[in-house]
Write an enzyme that holds these catalytic residues in place. Structure first.
Site, mmCIF file in Angstrom:
data_model
loop_
_atom_site.group_PDB
_atom_site.id
_atom_site.type_symbol
_atom_site.label_atom_id
_atom_site.label_comp_id
_atom_site.label_asym_id
_atom_site.label_seq_id
_atom_site.Cartn_x
_atom_site.Cartn_y
_atom_site.Cartn_z
ATOM 1 N N VAL A 2 -3.055 -7.424 -1.875
ATOM 2 C CA VAL A 2 -2.476 -8.203 -0.764
ATOM 3 C C VAL A 2 -3.400 -9.321 -0.282
ATOM 4 C CG1 VAL A 2 -0.945 -6.382 0.125
ATOM 5 C CG2 VAL A 2 -3.289 -6.541 0.994
ATOM 6 N N TYR B 254 -12.803 -2.992 11.439
ATOM 7 C CA TYR B 254 -11.448 -2.413 11.423
ATOM 8 C C TYR B 254 -10.733 -2.684 12.753
ATOM 9 C CZ TYR B 254 -7.967 1.313 10.488
ATOM 10 O OH TYR B 254 -6.819 2.032 10.284
ATOM 11 N N GLY C 168 0.829 -1.212 0.000
ATOM 12 C CA GLY C 168 0.000 0.000 0.000
ATOM 13 C C GLY C 168 0.853 1.248 0.000
HETATM 14 P P1 NAP Z 1 -4.829 5.450 2.411
HETATM 15 O O1 NAP Z 1 -4.332 6.847 2.250
HETATM 16 O O2 NAP Z 1 -6.254 5.144 2.161
HETATM 17 O O3 NAP Z 1 -3.907 4.472 1.525
HETATM 18 C C1 NAP Z 1 -4.154 3.100 1.553
HETATM 19 C C2 NAP Z 1 -3.088 2.383 0.771
HETATM 20 O O4 NAP Z 1 -3.342 0.975 0.895
HETATM 21 C C3 NAP Z 1 -3.114 2.724 -0.697
HETATM 22 O O5 NAP Z 1 -1.781 2.840 -1.155
HETATM 23 C C4 NAP Z 1 -3.805 1.522 -1.332
HETATM 24 O O6 NAP Z 1 -3.326 1.225 -2.631
HETATM 25 C C5 NAP Z 1 -3.362 0.422 -0.402
HETATM 26 N N1 NAP Z 1 -4.232 -0.746 -0.445
HETATM 27 C C6 NAP Z 1 -5.518 -0.850 -0.018
HETATM 28 N N2 NAP Z 1 -5.984 -2.087 -0.250
HETATM 29 C C7 NAP Z 1 -4.973 -2.771 -0.833
HETATM 30 C C8 NAP Z 1 -4.833 -4.100 -1.310
HETATM 31 N N3 NAP Z 1 -5.845 -4.979 -1.233
HETATM 32 N N4 NAP Z 1 -3.661 -4.489 -1.848
HETATM 33 C C9 NAP Z 1 -2.616 -3.608 -1.936
HETATM 34 N N5 NAP Z 1 -2.695 -2.336 -1.508
HETATM 35 C C10 NAP Z 1 -3.855 -1.924 -0.965
HETATM 36 O O7 NAP Z 1 -4.560 4.939 3.895
HETATM 37 P P2 NAP Z 1 -3.464 5.374 4.977
HETATM 38 O O8 NAP Z 1 -4.067 6.351 5.889
HETATM 39 O O9 NAP Z 1 -2.182 5.674 4.314
HETATM 40 O O10 NAP Z 1 -3.358 4.019 5.800
HETATM 41 C C11 NAP Z 1 -2.242 3.144 5.695
HETATM 42 C C12 NAP Z 1 -2.311 2.146 6.833
HETATM 43 O O11 NAP Z 1 -2.285 2.855 8.062
HETATM 44 C C13 NAP Z 1 -3.589 1.314 6.853
HETATM 45 O O12 NAP Z 1 -3.309 0.012 7.274
HETATM 46 C C14 NAP Z 1 -4.445 2.044 7.878
HETATM 47 O O13 NAP Z 1 -5.398 1.198 8.432
HETATM 48 C C15 NAP Z 1 -3.385 2.467 8.860
HETATM 49 N N6 NAP Z 1 -3.761 3.578 9.731
HETATM 50 C C16 NAP Z 1 -4.033 4.813 9.212
HETATM 51 C C17 NAP Z 1 -4.375 5.848 10.085
HETATM 52 C C18 NAP Z 1 -4.676 7.232 9.604
HETATM 53 O O14 NAP Z 1 -5.118 8.053 10.413
HETATM 54 N N7 NAP Z 1 -4.479 7.565 8.335
HETATM 55 C C19 NAP Z 1 -4.439 5.604 11.461
HETATM 56 C C20 NAP Z 1 -4.146 4.349 11.933
HETATM 57 C C21 NAP Z 1 -3.793 3.343 11.062
HETATM 58 P P3 NAP Z 1 -4.113 1.575 -4.003
HETATM 59 O O15 NAP Z 1 -4.660 2.966 -3.865
HETATM 60 O O16 NAP Z 1 -3.019 1.432 -5.023
HETATM 61 O O17 NAP Z 1 -5.188 0.538 -4.187
#
Ligand code: NAP
Length: 241
Positions: free
Chosen positions: A60, A153, A8
């Site tokens: 994934v 989640y 991701g």
């Molecule tokens: P985001 O901006 O929505 O980005 C999500 C990323 O995950 C994208 O690059 C997307 O790729 C990829 N992805 C989703 N489903 C996928 C799959 N099946 N196979 C491969 N890639 C996949 O989210 P983010 O905020 O950066 O979050 C990243 C991680 O941090 C996640 O695990 C999230 O739960 C965790 N997290 C985030 C926060 C927050 O506040 N932002 C807080 C706690 C935890 P594509 O667009 O190429 O499909």
């Protein structure tokens, strides 16, 4: 050359982590699923700052796709192995439990837990053989204390903590470490629909986190300096824990 794979990595935290690991000297494999153009831009940013890497597209949660991608990479790099894996890919599909659909439940669990399982099982073998490896899994404050509207989640993110702690004990003798980062609210696409201005009032540090701050923590956990830390969950949430 040391190889790191970030899932991701086309957007948000994964993007920042990939760029940071490249600055740390890793050859970074930028995984993405749908956002090809964004992933290309991540690779460009890496190359512009003197780093190197490549794109690797797969979902994934698709076992066959994971296997095919890793197999192709290994065939192209017969002498190399991936020593750092960051399981970052994740999605949100919020709803209160009484209204949650099967699809909302399974898509979130499959992305986080199946994604962790398929890829980690595939890559940890080589790390163990080489007696060197770092696995960093991205959980969330939701996995530690639960969030209303996020039973799916929260279950996925708590599950990744249990799995990480178990795996850490399985592979410690082979000098592979497994740790978890648990971010609070970080400004990315995932939190675009959340009223961050209201939320920051309840964050003791008074602001939303930046992807680069999470990347910095992951960078440490991926480095040689973190060799004596394993099975840990490190929160990065401005004090809302
Ligand atoms: P985001 O901006 O929505 O980005 C999500 C990323 O995950 C994208 O690059 C997307 O790729 C990829 N992805 C989703 N489903 C996928 C799959 N099946 N196979 C491969 N890639 C996949 O989210 P983010 O905020 O950066 O979050 C990243 C991680 O941090 C996640 O695990 C999230 O739960 C965790 N997290 C985030 C926060 C927050 O506040 N932002 C807080 C706690 C935890 P594509 O667009 O190429 O499909």
């Amino acid at each position: 050359m040391k190889y790191a794979l970030v899932t991701g990595a086309s957007r948000g935290l994964g993007r920042a982590i990939a760029i940071r690991l490249a600055k740390d000297g890793f050859y970074v494999i930028v995984n993405y699923n749908h956002s090809e153009e964004a992933a290309r831009q991540v690779l460009e940013a890496i190359e512009q700052s003197g780093g190197c890497g490549e794109l690797m597209r797969f979902d994934v949660s698709d076992a066959a796709a994971v296997e095919a991608a890793v197999e192709a990479w290994e065939a192209a790099h017969p002498e190399e192995y991936i020593s750092v894996l960051v399981n970052n890919a994740g999605i949100r599909q919020d709803n209160i439990l009484v209204f949650m659909t099967d699809e909302q439940w399974h898509s979130v669990l499959n992305t986080t837990l199946d994604g962790f399982f398929y890829l980690t099982r595939r890559l940890v073998k080589n790390m163990m053989t080489h007696r060197n490896g770092r696995i960093v899994n991205v959980s969330s404050v939701s996995g530690l204390k639960g969030m209303p509207g996020q039973c799916n989640y929260s279950a996925a993110k708590a599950g990744i903590i249990g799995a990480s702690k178990a795996l850490a004990q399985e592979v410690a003798k082979r000098k592979v470490t497994v740790n978890v980062v648990a971010p609070g609210f970080i400004e990315t696409d995932m939190t675009q629909d959340i009223p961050l201005d209201e939320i920051k009032r309840v964050v003791p540090l008074g602001r939303i986190g930046k992807p680069e701050e999470v990347a910095s923590l992951v960078s440490f956990l991926a480095s040689d300096e973190s060799a004596y830390i394993t099975g840990e969950v490190i929160s990065i949430n401005g004090g809302i824990g």
